[in-house]
Design a protein around this motif. Structure first.
Motif, mmCIF file in Angstrom:
data_model
loop_
_atom_site.group_PDB
_atom_site.id
_atom_site.type_symbol
_atom_site.label_atom_id
_atom_site.label_comp_id
_atom_site.label_asym_id
_atom_site.label_seq_id
_atom_site.Cartn_x
_atom_site.Cartn_y
_atom_site.Cartn_z
ATOM 1 N N ILE A 52 -12.336 -11.229 23.750
ATOM 2 C CA ILE A 52 -11.149 -10.481 24.152
ATOM 3 C C ILE A 52 -9.887 -11.332 24.129
ATOM 4 O O ILE A 52 -8.783 -10.804 24.171
ATOM 5 N N HIS A 53 -10.041 -12.643 24.034
ATOM 6 C CA HIS A 53 -8.887 -13.547 24.006
ATOM 7 C C HIS A 53 -8.525 -14.014 22.605
ATOM 8 O O HIS A 53 -7.518 -14.697 22.433
ATOM 9 N N LEU A 54 -9.350 -13.677 21.611
ATOM 10 C CA LEU A 54 -9.117 -14.172 20.256
ATOM 11 C C LEU A 54 -8.077 -13.333 19.515
ATOM 12 O O LEU A 54 -8.123 -12.113 19.554
ATOM 13 N N THR A 55 -7.177 -14.008 18.831
ATOM 14 C CA THR A 55 -6.195 -13.339 17.976
ATOM 15 C C THR A 55 -6.709 -13.347 16.543
ATOM 16 O O THR A 55 -7.697 -14.029 16.225
ATOM 17 N N VAL A 56 -6.021 -12.632 15.675
ATOM 18 C CA VAL A 56 -6.379 -12.656 14.253
ATOM 19 C C VAL A 56 -6.306 -14.097 13.736
ATOM 20 O O VAL A 56 -7.191 -14.554 13.009
ATOM 21 N N LEU A 57 -5.281 -14.824 14.132
ATOM 22 C CA LEU A 57 -5.138 -16.214 13.696
ATOM 23 C C LEU A 57 -6.315 -17.071 14.167
ATOM 24 O O LEU A 57 -6.826 -17.898 13.407
ATOM 25 N N ASP A 58 -6.751 -16.864 15.411
ATOM 26 C CA ASP A 58 -7.922 -17.593 15.909
ATOM 27 C C ASP A 58 -9.137 -17.318 15.036
ATOM 28 O O ASP A 58 -9.884 -18.233 14.688
ATOM 29 N N LEU A 59 -9.335 -16.051 14.695
ATOM 30 C CA LEU A 59 -10.482 -15.675 13.866
ATOM 31 C C LEU A 59 -10.375 -16.265 12.468
ATOM 32 O O LEU A 59 -11.358 -16.739 11.899
ATOM 33 N N LEU A 60 -9.174 -16.271 11.912
ATOM 34 C CA LEU A 60 -8.963 -16.882 10.599
ATOM 35 C C LEU A 60 -9.257 -18.383 10.649
ATOM 36 O O LEU A 60 -9.815 -18.945 9.705
ATOM 37 N N ASN A 61 -8.880 -19.014 11.742
ATOM 38 C CA ASN A 61 -9.089 -20.456 11.887
ATOM 39 C C ASN A 61 -10.562 -20.837 11.960
ATOM 40 O O ASN A 61 -10.911 -21.989 11.678
ATOM 41 N N ILE A 62 -11.420 -19.901 12.338
ATOM 42 C CA ILE A 62 -12.862 -20.192 12.343
ATOM 43 C C ILE A 62 -13.538 -19.596 11.104
ATOM 44 O O ILE A 62 -14.738 -19.394 11.079
ATOM 45 N N LYS A 63 -12.710 -19.345 10.091
ATOM 46 C CA LYS A 63 -13.185 -18.936 8.755
ATOM 47 C C LYS A 63 -13.730 -17.515 8.677
ATOM 48 O O LYS A 63 -14.595 -17.207 7.865
#
Length: 102
Positions: A52-63
């Motif tokens: 619930i705390h992850l942004t799209v950028l966070d998800l992109l950063n983990i590939k």
């Protein structure tokens, strides 16, 4: 909706496995793609409380692929909004904003 019948208000209580299954259903992943998601989420310890705390950028950063990241973020936001609506009093449904009906 609520694919598991758990009551989406419990999203923060979901284990990593439950969160992965939910994301897998949203993205309609199977086989190697689901296995890859499971590995990525496991490495980053992503469970219901974390997602619930992850942004799209966070998800992109983990590939996570861009289209998948967007779908995940939208689904989480939608589920949190639905949970919030269930917790708010029903009095918010009126068309007036605190005005008198006299």
């Amino acid at each position: 909706g609520d694919p598991f019948g758990w009551g989406i208000g419990n999203i923060v209580c979901w284990t990593a496995d439950e969160t992965i299954r939910w994301v897998g259903m949203i993205l309609q992943l199977e086989g190697a793609l689901l296995k890859s998601l499971r590995k990525t989420f496991g490495e980053h310890k992503i469970d219901g409380k974390a997602i619930i705390h992850l942004t799209v950028l966070d998800l992109l950063n983990i590939k996570i692929q861009k289209d998948h990241a967007n779908k995940i973020a939208l689904a989480v936001a939608t589920e949190l909004q639905a949970a919030l609506k269930r917790r708010l009093p029903e009095t918010h449904g009126g068309s007036s904003r605190g005005g008198s009906s006299t």
